[in-house]
Design an enzyme around this catalytic site. Structure first.
Site, mmCIF file in Angstrom:
data_model
loop_
_atom_site.group_PDB
_atom_site.id
_atom_site.type_symbol
_atom_site.label_atom_id
_atom_site.label_comp_id
_atom_site.label_asym_id
_atom_site.label_seq_id
_atom_site.Cartn_x
_atom_site.Cartn_y
_atom_site.Cartn_z
ATOM 1 N N LYS B 96 -10.805 -5.506 2.827
ATOM 2 C CA LYS B 96 -11.960 -5.941 3.618
ATOM 3 C C LYS B 96 -12.028 -5.243 4.980
ATOM 4 C CE LYS B 96 -13.698 -9.371 0.999
ATOM 5 N NZ LYS B 96 -15.098 -9.658 0.704
ATOM 6 N N SER B 126 -13.960 -18.003 5.004
ATOM 7 C CA SER B 126 -12.655 -18.616 5.226
ATOM 8 C C SER B 126 -11.578 -17.660 4.720
ATOM 9 C CB SER B 126 -12.557 -19.942 4.474
ATOM 10 O OG SER B 126 -12.684 -19.710 3.098
#
Lengths: 429, 429
Positions: B96, B126
């Site tokens: 990511k 989250s």
């Protein structure tokens, strides 16, 4: 095993010779760096990074001025740049492959492949040495007889059987195991390859030090982790010590480099710190009976290895850590570095992070060195730590870190070890 | 986020452009090979290697003649050479970071650093995207507002707080989270950086494919894992698919190379295989509510990502695996490769090892190809599998693999997830 009298001397150049022999058969394992581990190791309280609410890295990032300010106060922090030698990626998952391949290639050299194949090799071990010898022997189509206590865990027996069909069971005491080995030697003429107490093994394991030094120079060349001061050399190298083959070999390799100090790291649980205790008493401790989770380090230091470990010009000192410190370190390695390292392999980093004596010693040496150089000395110690192996299982992790009642109670009572073995007596290798 | 209309087109050359921008800020993660995993993947029953008494490797070592003998029978085995892209070693522990750095550098390019700093960036997540955006923003001294459900685990909140002080809590439904994001945008003028459904994110994640291809060429050059046939190219690349950023980017990168097929891998638990089901129904599935242990893959495929995933010229197919298959794979990765890879990251290898449809498809294509080339075709498929992240904890492992009664019961009831979260509703990123 090759007759010790015919072995090369325990010198750096013999380790270079060993490396030439074994290089085709082993992995050159990576030397890994981590900015977050550097910051954690150089912070006041490394265990804080294991809490549910760890401090931000900014607060941990080593700041040279801190130390200068702290001046001569005993509060000065040790500052580390760490280099992890990943022998968990070695063949069979541990450095033991190095010594085993060296022992076997030396035997072939001395006796000829035909004689070695006719006689075969034998050892007793329930650990990494068993698999390492079985692999090295099978590589040259030499029969390997491995004597294992019948209480060994299924996975270890299966691991050894991957490379040899000749697994022979014995009782678990030293006497029982040695009797079975003697039988194999008598019956087959097999040659004993001990796990650590032999020059060929020590020289083989010493190639870990050789590779580390080479890789530090390469890293320094790429500027991957910038070197300060006089260039690429370790200020310290720290390895686990069980039987003493790895530490003995590594200390031998660096013995001609007085600026690189070599340290050994042990578990303290149930007296497994026999090396450290032996140095205090000025004699080798011959028996250890510990169920430390660092199951590769449950053995007493070997006779020949002791001559190196007790030589202050080769090994600067030994430090011990608790079971909890090993567990915390293993968690940091797992969660931060994403690496699987067995408890024994985490012991050197545990010393760097948690042993107060070691940390004070480093901080004090750094202070003295700064004074001597008028503050112009390098700000960090470049420390190589050997992750000696990675042979653990999910089941062992679940037992060590789980909240299951049974596992917890057994752990507290000290009746279960990390691999599920219930009872172990000074098992070798 | 940069207005999609101003974004570079979804092409391989845009991914090269993205790579130039983010290269200074990300790690070039290693591409790892393993002879034992090759043997296990190419054997008839990979799960046998997880038993207490695994078969010897010899029996698993792929033998080309086996396949030739098997001829046209449906019993032919697929033969693999595997290459693992270790994004578990990426900054913040997951791929990511690539998309986040690309999104942020593109924003700076488009709006100027002053405006981006004044407004800040915002996202709701989250998971790994939260930390990735917080890191990328902090690198350029840009404020990052991260909206997290208040039920998020302490460790994930703490992980995000390492990089930004601005963690804002919300309820756990999409509506609740989006309302809080809208508030932040209104109040601060903050720019939304979504976790996957945006060209800049997709192009950033696509750099995984670019690096893999480059590294395969390097490996081939060193002869580390010998290439056969027409040299260094992947026959297939397989990535996890949750929101679809990684798969979309990777498929975009290889879209001009028809000989490299790109596949996606999903968990099947509680309908988390929304991608696969969507392809069958020929429309994107908009809601997923699964507590699969592959917690990064609980999201539905994004709108833009769906246009790539549903394009057969880009993505050859999607395959799903069970929770047990993911767990077995994670154990193999842990115990054999000594690597910590989170459940989501193990899903592609789980497909290679355990998905019968995938394995039959590969074996059949290999058979056809051999016939076409008169048996002279390469014997293996060179398959790249992306280990997308390594963010798991010892506690999660102990829960997943432990025998503790509580954990087991909760697992069976499906009320506990790998990270201890009790309730999650289509959480993004």
């Amino acid at each position: 095993m090759a007759d010790p009298s015919t072995c090369p001397p325990l010198t750096p150049s013999s380790i270079k010779g060993a490396y030439t022999k074994i290089q085709p058969y082993i992995h050159k394992t990576p030397l890994v760096t981590s900015r977050s581990l550097n910051a954690i190791a150089s912070s006041r309280d490394p265990s804080a990074f294991l809490s549910d609410n760890p401090p931000p890295f900014d607060s941990a990032e080593p700041d040279v001025n801190d130390n200068v300010d702290a001046g001569q106060s005993s509060d000065a922090l040790p500052r580390f740049r760490l280099y992890f030698k990943c022998e968990n990626f070695q063949k069979i998952g541990a450095f033991k492959a190095r010594g085993a391949f060296h022992a076997v290639t030396r035997l072939i050299e001395e006796l000829g492949i035909d004689e070695v194949r006719r006689r075969g090799v034998v050892t007793h071990s329930s650990g990494n040495h068993a698999q390492a010898l079985a692999l090295a022997a099978s590589t040259f189509a030499i029969p390997a007889y491995i004597v294992m206590p019948s209480i060994s865990t299924t996975s270890k027996i299966a691991g050894t059987r991957l490379y040899t069909p000749n697994v022979i069971f014995s009782g678990s005491t030293s006497d029982e195991r040695e009797a079975v080995v003697a039988d194999v030697i008598k019956e087959k003429g097999a040659i004993l390859v001990p796990p650590y107490d032999h020059p060929d093994i020590i020289l083989g394991q010493g190639t870990v030090g050789l590779e580390m030094e080479e890789q530090l120079r390469e890293l320094s060349g790429t500027g991957e982790q910038s070197m300060e001061g006089d260039g690429a050399r370790f200020d310290a190298v720290i390895t686990p010590i069980g039987g003493g083959g790895l530490l003995g070999g590594t200390a031998t390799f660096f013995s001609s480099q007085p600026d690189t100090l070599v340290f050994g790291a042990e578990p303290s649980f149930q007296g497994a710190d026999d090396g450290r205790r032996g140095l205090l008493q000025n004699k080798r401790i011959e028996h250890v009976k510990s169920l430390t989770i660092a199951d590769g380090l449950r053995t007493p230091v070997g006779v020949l290895n002791w001559t190196i470990v007790a030589d202050k010009s080769k090994v600067e000192g030994l430090y011990a850590v608790s079971e909890e410190e090993i567990k915390m370190t293993m968690r940091l390695v797992f969660e931060r570095l994403k690496l699987v390292v067995e408890p024994s392999g985490c012991v050197p980093l545990a010393v760097v992070l948690f042993n107060t004596d070691f940390r004070h010693m480093v901080a004090e040496r750094q202070r003295v060195s700064r004074e001597k150089h008028g503050g112009a000395d390098k700000a960090y110690w470049d420390v190589g730590a050997v992750f000696s192996g990675g042979n653990t299982t999910m089941k062992a992790i679940a037992t060590l870190y789980g909240e299951g009642k049974g596992a917890k109670a057994e752990r507290e009572a000290g009746t279960i070890s990390v691999d599920g073995t219930k009872k172990v007596e000074d098992v070798a290798g």
